[in-house]
Design a protein around this motif. Structure first.
Motif, PDB file in Angstrom:
ATOM      1  N   GLU A   1     -17.285   4.235 -68.201  1.00  0.00           N
ATOM      2  CA  GLU A   1     -17.600   3.343 -66.897  1.00  0.00           C
ATOM      3  C   GLU A   1     -18.930   2.755 -67.261  1.00  0.00           C
ATOM      4  N   PHE A   2     -19.148   1.585 -66.900  1.00  0.00           N
ATOM      5  CA  PHE A   2     -20.670   1.126 -66.762  1.00  0.00           C
ATOM      6  C   PHE A   2     -20.771   0.275 -65.765  1.00  0.00           C
ATOM      7  N   ASP A   3     -21.914   0.181 -65.200  1.00  0.00           N
ATOM      8  CA  ASP A   3     -22.307  -0.426 -63.872  1.00  0.00           C
ATOM      9  C   ASP A   3     -22.207  -1.899 -64.087  1.00  0.00           C
ATOM     10  N   THR A   4     -22.695  -2.365 -65.209  1.00  0.00           N
ATOM     11  CA  THR A   4     -22.801  -3.786 -65.508  1.00  0.00           C
ATOM     12  C   THR A   4     -22.350  -4.077 -66.780  1.00  0.00           C
TER      13      THR A   4
ATOM     14  N   HIS B   1     -23.765   6.544 -74.121  1.00  0.00           N
ATOM     15  CA  HIS B   1     -23.502   6.359 -73.045  1.00  0.00           C
ATOM     16  C   HIS B   1     -24.276   6.713 -71.811  1.00  0.00           C
TER      17      HIS B   1
ATOM     18  N   PHE C   1     -23.844  -0.905 -75.149  1.00  0.00           N
ATOM     19  CA  PHE C   1     -23.203   0.236 -75.828  1.00  0.00           C
ATOM     20  C   PHE C   1     -22.349  -0.098 -76.984  1.00  0.00           C
TER      21      PHE C   1
ATOM     22  N   ILE D   1     -27.692   5.167 -71.820  1.00  0.00           N
ATOM     23  CA  ILE D   1     -27.779   3.864 -71.351  1.00  0.00           C
ATOM     24  C   ILE D   1     -27.454   4.025 -69.858  1.00  0.00           C
ATOM     25  N   MET D   2     -26.901   4.887 -69.203  1.00  0.00           N
ATOM     26  CA  MET D   2     -26.540   5.109 -67.649  1.00  0.00           C
ATOM     27  C   MET D   2     -28.001   5.364 -67.239  1.00  0.00           C
TER      28      MET D   2
ATOM     29  N   GLN E   1     -24.481  -3.538 -69.778  1.00  0.00           N
ATOM     30  CA  GLN E   1     -24.415  -1.909 -70.172  1.00  0.00           C
ATOM     31  C   GLN E   1     -23.598  -1.884 -71.228  1.00  0.00           C
ATOM     32  N   HIS E   2     -22.308  -2.398 -70.942  1.00  0.00           N
ATOM     33  CA  HIS E   2     -21.224  -2.299 -71.862  1.00  0.00           C
ATOM     34  C   HIS E   2     -21.532  -2.878 -73.178  1.00  0.00           C
TER      35      HIS E   2
END
Lengths: 154, 178
Positions: A29-32, A72, A39, A75-76, A35-36
């Motif tokens: 899961e990504f916030d934005t 992941h 990734f 990045i988070m 970010q995805h």
């Protein structure tokens, strides 16, 4: 007979249904969206150290799975792409990059093809230059006369 | 000059030929480790037998082997007799990293095949493996008494690998006093 035919049609119909085959699907899961995207980009550009000709996205290898999870996590955690690449480099070396860094060890990899191209170009240039037809010398009077004779006799 | 020109393609061919010939015999799995001469990474992981936490400070303070294994790993069975011999003859301590395995399966495996390890650390997530640049079992690291990684061996350490690679490497380390 009719039932068999129907079955055949159903079967053929099913063939036309395409089943999308995805690469390894992790449930990250990504916030934005950004970010995805990062990734996706990183796992596409980093190479699986175990199954050597696939990137992390396409690999089913255990270590690829772990590395995707680490990407992941990083990045988070707000790490930049450069920091993530450095993390990978410190552990797996140049091999992990499909686009290796420009260093003394990788200079042949980067410029080797260019060197071969230059050598090849030089060789071809010389061959072409050598085989260039010389200038046509004009015939002197005697030769011209012989030529005319020969042509007339024909 | 013209003679050099004449032989240049032949020389080029020979150089390329030798390089490619050598390339045929390189093991493409044998990637150079970037961790040589670096200290072991920090970790806090559970022991495979009783789940107590083990860290870097629990590692031997002499030269030892760090062997990455798993119960699913067939080549590990090939090197196992060698590891057992090394441990029975007290030649060098071996610490195991039980890499991405299940505890029950790992314990069964040790029970069936014998346990050559001083202790085995469970790296279920493969996180320590990543820090060590591991990409699959078996792999073996040679750690000197200062805790530095001195050699990394990918794939099986059988009697031949032991004799031809590890013995000379260990002798060299002893000579330099580490």
């Amino acid at each position: 007979m009719k039932a068999k035919l129907l079955l055949l049609w159903v079967f053929l119909g099913l063939l036309s249904v395409s089943v999308p085959v995805y690469s390894q699907v992790d449930t990250f899961e990504f916030d934005t969206d950004e970010q995805h995207q990062r990734f996706r980009k990183l796992s596409n550009e980093l190479r699986c150290p175990m199954c050597q000709n696939t990137n992390l996205t396409g690999s089913t290898g255990g270590v690829a799975e772990d590395l995707r999870r680490e990407i992941h996590r990083m990045i988070m955690d707000g790490m930049t792409d450069q920091e993530i690449e450095q993390f990978m480099f410190e552990r797996y070396g140049d091999f992990i990059f499909y686009r290796p860094r420009l260093r003394a060890e990788t200079i042949l990899l980067w410029f080797g093809p260019l060197a071969f191209l230059l050598i090849g170009g030089y060789v071809i240039f010389n061959i072409v230059k050598k085989s260039k037809p010389g200038e046509v010398e004009s015939l002197d009077e005697e030769e011209q006369q012989r030529l005319d004779e020969l042509l007339e006799h024909k | 000059m013209s003679r050099l020109k004449f032989f240049a393609p032949v020389i080029g061919f020979l150089v390329l030929g030798v390089l490619l010939w050598r390339g045929l015999y390189l093991n493409s799995r044998d990637l150079p480790s970037v961790l040589i001469n670096k200290p072991l990474p920090e970790f806090q992981l559970e022991d495979v037998y009783d789940n107590h936490l083990v860290g870097k400070q629990d590692l031997p303070d002499e030269m030892f082997l760090l062997n990455v294994w798993g119960s699913y790993c067939l080549p590990c069975l090939v090197e196992h007799p060698t590891l057992i011999r090394l441990s029975e003859e007290n030649i060098i301590p071996i610490v195991g990293i039980n890499y991405k395995d299940e505890q029950d399966a790992a314990l069964d495996w040790l029970d069936t095949n014998g346990d050559p390890f001083s202790f085995s650390i469970m790296d279920v997530q493969g996180r320590l493996g990543i820090d060590l640049g591991v990409y699959g079992a078996p792999e073996t690291f040679l750690i000197d008494k200062n805790g530095l990684i001195r050699y990394r061996h990918v794939s099986v350490i059988d009697e031949q690998a032991w004799k031809e690679i590890f013995v000379p490497a260990i002798e060299a380390l002893k000579l330099e006093g580490s």
